[in-house]
Design an enzyme around this catalytic site. Structure first.
Site, PDB file in Angstrom:
ATOM      1  CG  ASP A 561      24.174   9.823  -4.635  1.00  0.00           C
ATOM      2  OD1 ASP A 561      25.232  10.563  -4.887  1.00  0.00           O
ATOM      3  OD2 ASP A 561      24.550   8.513  -5.210  1.00  0.00           O
ATOM      4  CD  GLU A 564      26.588  15.663  -7.694  1.00  0.00           C
ATOM      5  OE1 GLU A 564      25.809  14.984  -8.436  1.00  0.00           O
ATOM      6  OE2 GLU A 564      27.033  15.276  -6.381  1.00  0.00           O
ATOM      7  CG  ASP A 638      31.401   8.001  -5.347  1.00  0.00           C
ATOM      8  OD1 ASP A 638      30.709   7.913  -4.745  1.00  0.00           O
ATOM      9  OD2 ASP A 638      30.938   7.782  -6.652  1.00  0.00           O
TER      10      ASP A 638
END
Ligand code: NOJ
Length: 985
Positions: A561, A564, A638
């Site tokens: 996760d 980025e 999300d």
């Protein structure tokens, strides 16, 4: 002394209580923090290039880029030369080396570099240690094949004035017409232009220039403030906006830009194409809207700059977590596309220009061109051009370049149960037991960040996860798995060997001063592993070994996760662009690839957990780039527990599929907020069609495992899950197709019916692989029917009751809460496994059912792919791949092998599956002539003489009303890995 209560107090209490009650009733409205993310005019290079496009729209504009004819050479399928950019003074020219490579596959690749930077003949500002070249390594991460230059490509013999023509592609069908001045390229197929470069003159390569430092002391520049006039370099056009050439501030962060302005931009036009798809990830419709304003359109370009955009908004060109710069244009009879290989921040404007039909010129119809404008902050201009002509050609050719999706383990395509967080190992076991108690199938339970000790990855919280080994063993009893999260930020703290090693081995990303970069994420102060560095990958591999990440087991898998990367105190919640990665590349150059490098490192690590134990890894990622499909699955981040997010998930996942990364899904139920029971149920009914199928929820939400909802919701959700499990053989076959051809796993209408113009924009229904299964999830509250669009004239049968829908157009299909709208297109054979089990692992040796769905002509075909679902032996032939065909004229159903030449591994696998049989065959749309039939004749290869022609029981059922007739062959006992024939005549 106590003060007496004022007389009005009781009223206030009532008001207060009322407020409390009301605030409990309403879930607070959450939405993306717009102010955290740039708009085009806050991103210097985007603003400059958009302005440039506006200026160029004036009729007097001529592009200052020209290909020097004297420089052109052609050798081994590659045209080389120099494009010269003439500066404002008309004298000085900037040399831009050009290479156009014509590939064996019929794809062309155009690369433009800048000579000065390539030679390192520039001066960096400040004390920057960054590389001087334009970033030229994106291909090292994104590309894995398909790069063989064409031996047949040749310069056209006919020399033409002002042009160079190259003939290439399958049988010379393709032509590239390269115009010298201004430099433009038309890509043609069969004499017709399908893709045009620089037609609008928007090519722009911001060349290196020296900053003219101003003597007098400057006031500190504020965000967005214009640069002083004197700082302009002579050779630039007057009025050019230089305010963000040398540094740029956003949200309090200043980017030092040591190389000055260096954007690359190009306009790419698709003449005659009204629909363009692709460039994920955006929460938008499949057929991309235009971006230059107007009713219902966007006024911002699509942005690709991987970022942690939680609570993202719907119907928006805003950037999200991942980037695939592949766009395809589609029209009747043709699909073409471009792949913009650049990892820097990128913006894409889309404009559609309609030409009106001229009533005087008979036969000339009006048409629409889609004009696009691609703008990247740095790097090479590097573009691949695909000329199709079919959607299948495009996904295959793109897959040949960037890799096909990895064949997952079979558990990975079953249902995953996640939440932030399962709080103890006992909690995990408890959830597991409850699934069993309610007979709800599931395969994987997930642990979010709280399982760690203080967010230190590779540790377990000793107070809550006391015995992870026992927990894994418990799950393994039903062949279930555990996925644990591991993020790229490493807690910067004492007594944590992982950070000590990261620092000591110098494997973290650096800041602009070449010190290890420190920022904030879940653990507080953190550093980021730099997976561009091969030494970092080697180190990372070591961390996953069983004796290093103690408490893990062969049934542990990984979730990556925040890659980025998400940096809570960084610009736009990510890393400063002037950070430095391995090879001295600036973060600016590699940003969109960063997530892929981390995902890849984890994938590599999972391959090597134990010597001799090689299993297909499963690693989920949030950030992605072209090529990420080779190493795992993605999810859409999300989202919110709202109907609009359920709705948007369908086009988003479809888009992932046609963009080469089909193993994708959205958080079922919605991450933020508490879904109503109806929404949760509908989301499960839709989620069963996500290739990656996982329920997930935020830490602040109420528990919502399927057994919690209660009657009738729990039962309805269970039915949906069972449907996914029943169809796992069809899903696995679709994954195999994706892994070998690049075809999407779920497919939009245009992909299956590329000639059906009415259906090009349809993005709220989907086909599963090549099965002919057509699903339309319910995505609106209170709906009890859906309108399914049928593109052809084949019969479509309801999956459950065989109601027939036929005729191109919209059909109303009932969809009360307990009914999933799912049709079967005539002409297919669908493999299933009908026995309800608790996990997919327990279905391994279950028998199969084949559903033969006849088309108008009474024929059908389908396939099944099967392997051990776990190891890489399938690559050595350990698989079963069957073709099933029903020939209506002869009334014969056959099973033939689609597999290649058998190997010892094939034989060994076949042996393990020797007892697995087809236990039922259902023929939907059975001909009336079979009414009186009571048996069929089965012939199996290798059967004993006495069994050569075996009669088997058969039943025919007449359909009622609109229901089709069907027939059932009961237990023909034919081996799933064998060749056989069933004679219905
Ligand atoms: C952000 C992810 O998108 C979400 O799925 C996860 O639960 C949180 N990080 C916590 O790890």
């Amino acid at each position: 002394m106590l003060q007496s209560r004022p007389p009005s107090a009781p009223r206030w209490t009532v008001v207060f209580l009322l407020l409390v009650v009301l605030s409990c009733l309403f879930v607070p409205v959450v939405s993306v923090k717009h102010e955290n993310f740039k708009k085009c005019d806050q991103s210097g290079f985007c603003k400059r290039n958009r302005q440039f496009a506006d200026d160029a729209a004036s009729s007097s504009w001529t592009s200052p880029y020209a290909l020097d004819p004297a420089s052109i050479t052609f050798k081994n399928g590659q045209l080389s030369g120099n494009v010269l950019k003439t500066l404002k003074d008309g004298q000085e020219k900037v040399k831009l080396p050009l290479a156009i490579t014509f590939l064996e596959s019929g794809v062309a690749r155009v690369t433009l570099d800048e000579e000065k930077r390539r030679k390192g003949d520039i001066v960096l500002r400040g004390d920057s240690k960054a590389r001087k070249e334009r970033y030229n390594e994106a291909g090292n991460w994104a590309l894995v094949g398909g790069l063989e230059a064409s031996s047949g490509a040749a310069l056209s013999e006919k020399a033409e004035q002002g042009y160079t023509k190259v003939i290439y592609g399958d049988g010379g069908k393709h032509q590239a017409i390269i115009r010298h001045a201004p430099f433009e390229i038309d890509f043609q197929r069969d004499g017709e232009t399908h893709v045009k470069f620089n037609q609008r003159g928007l090519l722009s390569i911001e060349h290196w220039r020296q900053k003219v430092e101003v003597e007098k002391p400057k006031e500190e520049k504020k965000e967005g403030e214009e640069e002083k006039e004197e700082e302009k370099k002579e050779d630039e056009p007057a009025g050019e906006d230089e305010s963000t050439w040398w540094d740029e501030t956003f949200g309090g962060n200043t980017d030092s830009k040591p190389r000055g302005p260096e954007a690359v931009a190009l306009d790419i036009t698709f003449p005659g194409y009204e629909h363009v798809f692709g460039i994920p990830e955006h929460a938008t419709q499949l057929s991309l809207k235009t971006t230059r304003g107007g009713d219902g359109n966007y006024d911002e370009p699509y942005r690709l700059y991987n970022a942690d955009v939680f609570e993202y908004e719907m119907d928006s060109p805003m950037t999200l977590y991942g980037a695939i710069p592949l766009m395809q244009a589609h029209r009747k009879g043709s699909t073409v596309g471009v792949f913009w290989l650049n990892a820097a921040e990128t913006w894409i404007d889309v404009v559609k220009s309609k030409s009106i039909a001229n009533p005087l010129s008979l036969g000339v119809l009006g048409h629409t061109d889609t004009q696009t404008h691609w703008i990247s902050e740095s790097g090479l201009l590097d573009v691949f051009v695909f000329l199709g002509p079919t959607p299948q050609d495009l996904t295959r050719q793109y897959g040949e370049l960037t890799g096909f999706t990895a064949m997952p383990q079979s558990f990975a395509i079953a249902y995953h149960q996640c939440r932030w967080n399962y709080v103890t190992d006992e909690d995990v076991k408890d959830v597991d037991r409850r699934f069993d108690k309610f007979n709800i199938p599931y395969d994987v339970i997930w642990l979010d960040i709280e399982y760690t000790q203080e967010k230190k990855y590779f540790t377990w919280d000793p107070l809550t996860f006391i015995n992870p080994t026992k927990m894994h063993k418990h799950l393994d009893k039903r062949d279930r798995k555990l996925v644990a999260i591991i993020d790229p930020h490493i807690k910067n703290t004492d007594n944590y060997p992982v950070i000590d090693e990261l620092k000591k081995k110098d494997l973290a990303v650096k800041n602009k001063d070449s010190n290890q970069y420190e920022g904030w994420c879940w653990p507080g102060s953190s550093m980021w592993i730099d997976c561009f560095n091969p030494a970092a990958i080697t180190w990372w591999k070591g961390l996953f070994k069983y004796d290093s990440f103690k408490g893990t087991a062969p049934n542990t898998f990984i979730w990556n996760d925040m890659n980025e990367p998400s940096v809570f105190n960084g610009p736009e919640t990510t890393m400063p662009k002037d950070n430095i990665h391995f090879g001295d590349w600036e973060h600016r150059d590699v940003h969109n690839i960063n997530g892929l490098t981390f995902h890849n490192a984890t994938y590599q690590a999972m391959l090597e957990r134990k010597k001799g134990e090689i299993r297909r890894p499963f690693v989920l990622t949030r950030a992605f780039y072209s090529g990420s499909q080779r190493v795992g699955a993605m999810w859409t981040g999300d989202n919110l527990a709202e109907w609009s997010h359920l709705q948007a998930s369908i086009p988003m996942v479809l888009n992932q599929g046609i963009s080469g990364f089909p193993f994708s899904g959205a958080d079922v139920g919605g991450f933020f907020g508490n879904p109503s029971k109806e929404l949760l149920t509908r989301w499960y009914q839709a989620g069963i069609y996500y290739p990656f199928f996982r329920g997930h929820a935020h830490i602040d939400t109420r528990r919502r495992e399927p057994y919690i909802a209660g009657s009738p919701y729990t039962e309805i959700i269970t039915q949906a899950l069972r449907l996914r499990y029943q169809l796992l053989p069809a899903w696995y076959t679709a994954f195999h197709e994706a892994a070998t051809t690049g075809a999407p796993i779920i497919r939009p209408n245009f992909y299956i019916h590329p000639e059906d113009e009415r259906g090009f924009a349809v993005d709220d229904q989907l086909y599963i692989g090549s099965t002919g299964l057509l699903a339309k999830p319910v995505t609106q509250e209170g709906q009890d029917s859906v309108s399914i669009y049928i593109a052809d004239t084949e019969p479509y049968y309801d999956y459950f009751d065989y109601t027939t829908y036929q005729g191109a157009g919209h059909h109303t299909v009932p969809a009360p809460l307990d009914k999933i709208p799912l049709l079967m297109q005539g002409g297919h054979i669908i493999p299933r496994r009908d026995r309800p089990r608790r996990s997919s692992g327990l279905m391994k040796f279950d028998p199969f059912t084949l559903v033969v769905v006849l088309d108008k002509a009474g024929n059908a075909k389908g396939s099944l792919y099967l392997d051990d679902g776990e190891t890489f032996d399938y690559q050595l032939g350990a698989s079963i791949h069957r073709r099933f065909s029903f020939d209506g004229a002869r009334s014969v159903l056959t099973s033939t092998s689609l597999g290649g030449r058998a190997t010892a591994k094939t034989d060994a696998f076949l042996k393990t599956m020797a007892k697995v049989r087809v236990e039922k065959i259902v023929v939907v749309g059975a001909p009336a002539a079979w009414k009186a039939k009571s048996q069929v004749v089965v012939m199996e290869e290798g059967a004993k003489e006495s069994q050569r022609r075996k009669p088997v029981g058969f039943e025919y059922f007449e359909g009622e009303g609109r229901g089709a007739a069907w027939a059932v062959v009961r237990d023909p006992k034919v081996g799933i890995g064998k060749g056989w024939k069933i004679d219905f005549a």
